[in-house]
Design an enzyme around this catalytic site. Structure first.
Site, short mmCIF file in Angstrom:
data_model
loop_
_atom_site.label_atom_id
_atom_site.label_comp_id
_atom_site.label_asym_id
_atom_site.label_seq_id
_atom_site.Cartn_x
_atom_site.Cartn_y
_atom_site.Cartn_z
N TYR A 110 0.84 -1.20 0.00
CA TYR A 110 0.00 0.00 0.00
C TYR A 110 0.88 1.25 0.00
O TYR A 110 0.69 2.16 -0.81
CB TYR A 110 -0.91 -0.02 1.24
CG TYR A 110 -1.85 1.17 1.31
CD1 TYR A 110 -3.10 1.13 0.71
CD2 TYR A 110 -1.48 2.35 1.97
CE1 TYR A 110 -3.96 2.22 0.75
CE2 TYR A 110 -2.32 3.44 2.01
CZ TYR A 110 -3.57 3.37 1.41
OH TYR A 110 -4.40 4.46 1.46
N GLU A 151 7.85 8.42 19.62
CA GLU A 151 7.05 7.40 20.31
C GLU A 151 6.63 6.32 19.31
O GLU A 151 6.60 6.57 18.11
CB GLU A 151 5.81 8.04 20.93
CG GLU A 151 4.83 8.55 19.87
CD GLU A 151 3.81 9.55 20.41
OE1 GLU A 151 4.24 10.67 20.74
OE2 GLU A 151 2.63 9.20 20.48
N LYS A 163 4.54 4.00 16.89
CA LYS A 163 3.29 4.14 16.13
C LYS A 163 2.53 2.83 16.31
O LYS A 163 2.95 1.78 15.85
CB LYS A 163 3.60 4.39 14.66
CG LYS A 163 2.35 4.60 13.82
CD LYS A 163 2.72 4.99 12.40
CE LYS A 163 1.50 5.38 11.58
NZ LYS A 163 0.52 4.31 11.45
N ASP A 197 -0.13 -0.02 15.91
CA ASP A 197 -0.86 -0.54 14.75
C ASP A 197 -2.25 -1.00 15.18
O ASP A 197 -2.49 -2.18 15.40
CB ASP A 197 -0.07 -1.71 14.14
CG ASP A 197 -0.52 -2.02 12.73
OD1 ASP A 197 -1.32 -1.23 12.17
OD2 ASP A 197 -0.07 -3.04 12.19
N TYR A 255 -2.55 9.57 22.63
CA TYR A 255 -1.35 10.24 22.11
C TYR A 255 -1.63 11.60 21.48
O TYR A 255 -0.71 12.25 20.99
CB TYR A 255 -0.61 9.34 21.12
CG TYR A 255 -1.46 8.78 19.99
CD1 TYR A 255 -2.02 9.63 19.04
CD2 TYR A 255 -1.68 7.42 19.88
CE1 TYR A 255 -2.81 9.12 18.02
CE2 TYR A 255 -2.46 6.90 18.86
CZ TYR A 255 -3.03 7.76 17.93
OH TYR A 255 -3.79 7.26 16.92
N LYS A 298 8.41 4.71 9.30
CA LYS A 298 7.95 3.32 9.28
C LYS A 298 9.12 2.34 9.45
O LYS A 298 10.25 2.63 9.06
CB LYS A 298 7.25 3.03 7.94
CG LYS A 298 5.95 3.77 7.74
CD LYS A 298 4.89 3.24 8.67
CE LYS A 298 3.47 3.41 8.20
NZ LYS A 298 2.98 2.58 7.15
N CYS A 342 19.77 -36.28 -11.94
CA CYS A 342 20.47 -35.06 -11.52
C CYS A 342 20.43 -34.03 -12.64
O CYS A 342 20.78 -34.34 -13.78
CB CYS A 342 21.91 -35.41 -11.17
SG CYS A 342 22.93 -33.96 -10.88
N CYS A 379 24.12 -33.72 -14.17
CA CYS A 379 24.87 -34.78 -14.84
C CYS A 379 23.99 -35.93 -15.31
O CYS A 379 24.48 -36.90 -15.86
CB CYS A 379 25.97 -35.31 -13.92
SG CYS A 379 25.32 -36.30 -12.55
N CYS A 417 22.30 -36.98 -5.80
CA CYS A 417 22.77 -37.40 -7.12
C CYS A 417 23.78 -38.51 -6.90
O CYS A 417 24.64 -38.43 -6.03
CB CYS A 417 23.43 -36.20 -7.80
SG CYS A 417 24.57 -36.66 -9.11
N CYS A 433 29.76 -36.00 -11.70
CA CYS A 433 28.80 -34.89 -11.73
C CYS A 433 29.58 -33.58 -11.63
O CYS A 433 30.30 -33.36 -10.66
CB CYS A 433 27.83 -35.03 -10.56
SG CYS A 433 26.71 -33.63 -10.41
S1 IVH Z 1 -0.35 11.16 16.05
C1 IVH Z 1 -2.27 14.49 13.01
N1 IVH Z 1 0.74 9.17 17.27
O1 IVH Z 1 -1.30 6.52 12.80
C2 IVH Z 1 -2.13 13.04 13.25
N2 IVH Z 1 -0.76 8.69 15.50
O2 IVH Z 1 -1.00 7.12 9.93
C3 IVH Z 1 -1.85 12.75 14.68
N3 IVH Z 1 -1.08 6.29 15.13
O3 IVH Z 1 -4.29 8.23 12.31
C4 IVH Z 1 -1.63 11.32 14.89
N4 IVH Z 1 0.23 5.61 16.75
O4 IVH Z 1 -4.27 6.17 13.89
C5 IVH Z 1 -0.10 9.54 16.30
N5 IVH Z 1 1.75 7.51 18.53
C6 IVH Z 1 0.93 7.88 17.54
C7 IVH Z 1 0.26 6.94 16.74
C8 IVH Z 1 -0.58 7.38 15.72
C9 IVH Z 1 -0.60 5.23 15.78
C10 IVH Z 1 -1.97 6.17 13.98
C11 IVH Z 1 -3.18 7.04 14.06
C12 IVH Z 1 -3.06 7.94 12.86
C13 IVH Z 1 -2.22 7.10 11.94
C14 IVH Z 1 -1.51 7.92 10.92
#
Ligand code: IVH
Length: 705
Positions: A36, A111, A113, A115, A221, A317, A422, A425, A438, A444
């Site tokens: 993506y 911090e 991110k 998922d 966050y 990422k 093989c 050979c 073989c 060979c």
């Molecule tokens: S800050 C203005 N902090 O990632 C946007 N987002 O791809 C402020 N996400 O929509 C978002 N961990 O769902 C922020 N520590 C983090 C995050 C976080 C996951 C997600 C969130 C956001 C998406 C962006």
């Protein structure tokens, strides 16, 4: 040209739209995140190059997807935006440079991110009044009843602003995900592909009692609509949210001024990225990158937003460690001992930041979908050319095939059939455990080359100037071919012959060939001359007999001491002598497998002839018989146990053997002396019971001094 570009842009846009719907509305992703991101990056690139072709409705400027039916709608007072992505350090540098243009000494927070899926919680007078998903960023789904079931989400706040919208991520921990799927398996209901889907699916239940049964977590966050600011900085605002009772991520850090940290801002951030990436597997929840945010909120406001992403934050990422690609072909490589190793040729794909185009497929059973014990792997599914396969890199660097997508299997994909001859050979192949082998032996070419490489390797003949590349070069040399071990040692003489005959063109002697010259030819020849004199253990190892590694080779050498004895004994084994086989079996680590390999190698035929021909060119050095004249321990059987302090166990063993003692591994009535260091256990007990003499290391050293 522009027509082709326009077509590509439309196609990518369509794929992104479809992927958005599948992911955001239906919680059933069709393509993985890496794919993506790659599509989106490509469309952004094309849009930048061809702004005239950019669609007003482009998916690069939208977040999320239209709403699913069934939920009430909530319009976000402050839009819920997305984050721009950074993949490489360069992207991070550019991000920092843009910030520096506005604020020279900006500090940032970093911090994980998470998922999961984002959620906006609205509190009025301290009470939770609504919870909304992101939806398309402007309007989300009303999931208030579901949010109330999440224990990380406070129902009431004390000391909060009159209006406060807290934003964060709903996710499912690995433990809770596994428990959920285990329940699903037990009840025969559908399991979830990953924790993110499980969290999203649970949040989108119209019946909140189902959500309540699923354990969901929440990290705060960010924030949206507010009657008054929480604090002047990002980090203080988060601290405030923690005080109010929200769970915030404990891994959040703030950068330091460059002078204090001793490293640049970019380095501080990328170091943190690396550190968290390493700890990722132990976190207990899924993260897919690091979010960097400008700490000072006034600077955030000054930097502002692009259409859907802030300029003051970015998601750095992680390189995907798993990725799907196509199995284009299965090729067979033949190794030194003739084992046929299948290798997957893949449509190249980036996995863990490295482009992967091959993966090992181990053996026959592995392709068929079972391990060596016959248990199913990959759910028992076999691998076929044309399959869509998931590639992953585990702790090591060698990429492996994780799973196969049976839904994507082409209709004409046929089970892989291992060749009965093989591929190198055309000799017949035979089954050997999980593999095929073989039977061509030295005939060979693949085995021949690999054996030569083994022969010249460091632990064997270690020929200066004649390594793997030389094996490949001389294998195909018309005038000076090296295809048999003996050919290496006849090379100088054959070259001299060419020089005398003044052979033409590329058939000339090495010294007169382009790329060679007298000095490199002489260097090669002196390397070969020096290698003619070879110790018996290296000679035996160099033969490349199956199951005889360097340790076994040196034990065998110490048993037979000279080449003639070894060769006669091995020949006798091949002729069926039980007593000679027993001499080999007396060597530590030798059993049926080695005896079988000796038979194969030393029975009359090309293998044996090749060995004899090479031996005739060599000066194989005998090992010294242990000098037992002055030895007080010659002929005694001794055993070492416990910890030795003056030398290692293997040094002690060598020394004892050089003095004519036999070193055994266990105590029996034939044992003369047990040398027991600290920590000696059952062997000391047994020796005492059998009346075997037990002494310590110091007494032993004195005895042999
Ligand atoms: S800050 C203005 N902090 O990632 C946007 N987002 O791809 C402020 N996400 O929509 C978002 N961990 O769902 C922020 N520590 C983090 C995050 C976080 C996951 C997600 C969130 C956001 C998406 C962006």
């Amino acid at each position: 040209m522009s027509e082709a570009v326009s077509l590509e842009m439309k196609e990518i846009a369509q794929r992104l739209e479809a992927a958005n719907l599948a992911y955001h509305r239906d919680d059933a992703p069709e393509i993985d995140d890496a794919e993506y991101d790659a599509l989106k990056a490509r469309l952004l690139e094309l849009e930048a190059q061809h702004p005239d072709l950019k669609d007003a409705d482009t998916p690069t400027e939208k977040v999320g997807a239209p709403l699913a039916a069934g939920f009430g709608k909530i319009t976000h007072k402050v839009p819920m935006l997305s984050l721009g992505n950074a993949f490489e350090e360069d992207d991070v540098s550019r991000f920092i440079a843009q910030i520096r243009a506005v604020s020279r000494d900006a500090m940032l927070t970093a911090e994980p991110k998470i998922d999961g899926l984002s959620l906006a919680l609205r509190y009025e007078s301290g009470a939770l009044v609504s919870a909304a998903t992101r939806g398309d960023g402007a309007v989300g789904e009303d999931v208030t009843a579901n949010a109330r079931t999440i224990t990380d989400i406070p129902q009431r706040l004390t000391g909060a602003p009159e209006v406060l919208e807290v934003r964060g991520e709903v996710f499912m921990s690995h433990d809770d995900f596994e428990a959920l799927n285990a329940r699903a398996a037990k009840n025969g209901t559908k399991s979830f592909a990953n924790p993110r889907n499980a969290a999203a699916g649970s949040m989108r239940q119209l019946d909140a009692s189902i959500t309540a049964e699923r354990k969901l977590s929440f990290f705060a966050y960010a924030w949206g609509d507010m009657s008054e600011p929480l604090a002047a900085t990002q980090s203080e605002s988060i601290a405030r949210l923690a005080e109010l009772g929200f769970r915030v991520n404990p891994l959040m850090r703030r950068t330091q001024p460059v002078a204090e940290a001793g490293k640049s801002l970019v380095t501080q951030l990328t170091d943190y990225h690396e550190e968290v990436a390493l700890a990722r597997a132990e976190l207990g929840y899924d993260i897919d990158g690091i979010v960097y945010k400008v700490d000072d909120i006034a600077t955030q406001i000054a930097l502002g937003f692009r259409s859907t992403t802030p300029r003051w934050a970015v998601a750095h990422k992680f390189a995907a460690e798993r990725a799907w690609t196509r199995l284009e072909a299965i090729e067979i490589q033949v190794g030194r001992t003739g084992v046929l190793s299948p290798v997957a040729r893949l449509t190249p794909i980036t996995v863990g930041g490295v482009v992967v185009s091959n993966a090992t497929l181990h053996n026959l059973d592995y392709i068929a979908g079972r391990d060596s014990a016959g248990n199913p792997i990959r759910g028992g599914n076999d691998l076929r050319v044309g399959d869509r396969v998931e590639i992953y890199r585990a702790g090591d660097v060698i990429p492996k095939v994780g799973s196969v997508d049976l839904d994507a299997r082409p209709g004409d994909a046929a089970p892989f059939v291992f060749p009965s001859i093989c591929p190198e050979c055309a000799s017949p192949t035979v089954r050997d455990g999980s593999s095929l082998r073989c039977t061509g032996g030295l005939a060979c070419p693949a085995q021949g080359k690999e054996r030569l490489k083994h022969l010249v390797s460091r632990e064997a003949f270690d020929i200066d100037g004649f390594g793997d590349t030389m094996v490949d070069t001389f294998w195909g040399d018309d005038a000076l071919p090296v295809r048999q071990p003996v050919d290496i040692f006849t090379l100088p003489a054959r070259d001299a012959e060419l020089a005398r005959n003044e052979a033409p063109g590329e058939n000339r002697a090495l010294a007169t060939r382009s790329g060679w010259g007298p000095s490199s030819a002489n260097k090669l020849f002196s390397g070969i001359e020096a290698a003619r004199s070879v110790p018996l253990d290296r000679m035996i190892f160099g033969l490349g007999i199956r199951h005889i590694g360097s340790t076994t080779a040196s034990l065998v050498a110490r048993t037979f001491l000279d080449w003639e004895s070894f060769f006669a004994a091995a020949t006798a084994v091949a002729e069926g002598s039980v007593s000679e086989a027993a001499r080999f079996r007396a060597v530590d680590g030798i059993g049926d497998a080695v005896i079988g390999a000796l038979r194969e190698t030393f029975m009359p035929g090309p293998e044996r002839e090749a060995i004899e021909a090479m031996a005739a060119q060599l000066d194989i050095q005998s090992l010294e018989a242990p000098s037992t004249k002055d030895s007080t321990v010659a002929g005694l059987t001794v055993v070492f146990t416990g910890t030795l302090t003056q030398m290692t166990r293997s040094e002690a063993k060598k020394q004892a053997e050089s003095l004519g003692a036999k070193v055994a591994g266990s105590v029996s009535k034939n044992t003369d002396i047990l040398i027991a260091g600290p920590g000696a256990g059952s062997k000391a007990d047994k020796a005492a019971a059998l009346g075997v003499k037990v002494i310590d290391e110091a007494a032993w050293l004195e005895m042999i001094a």
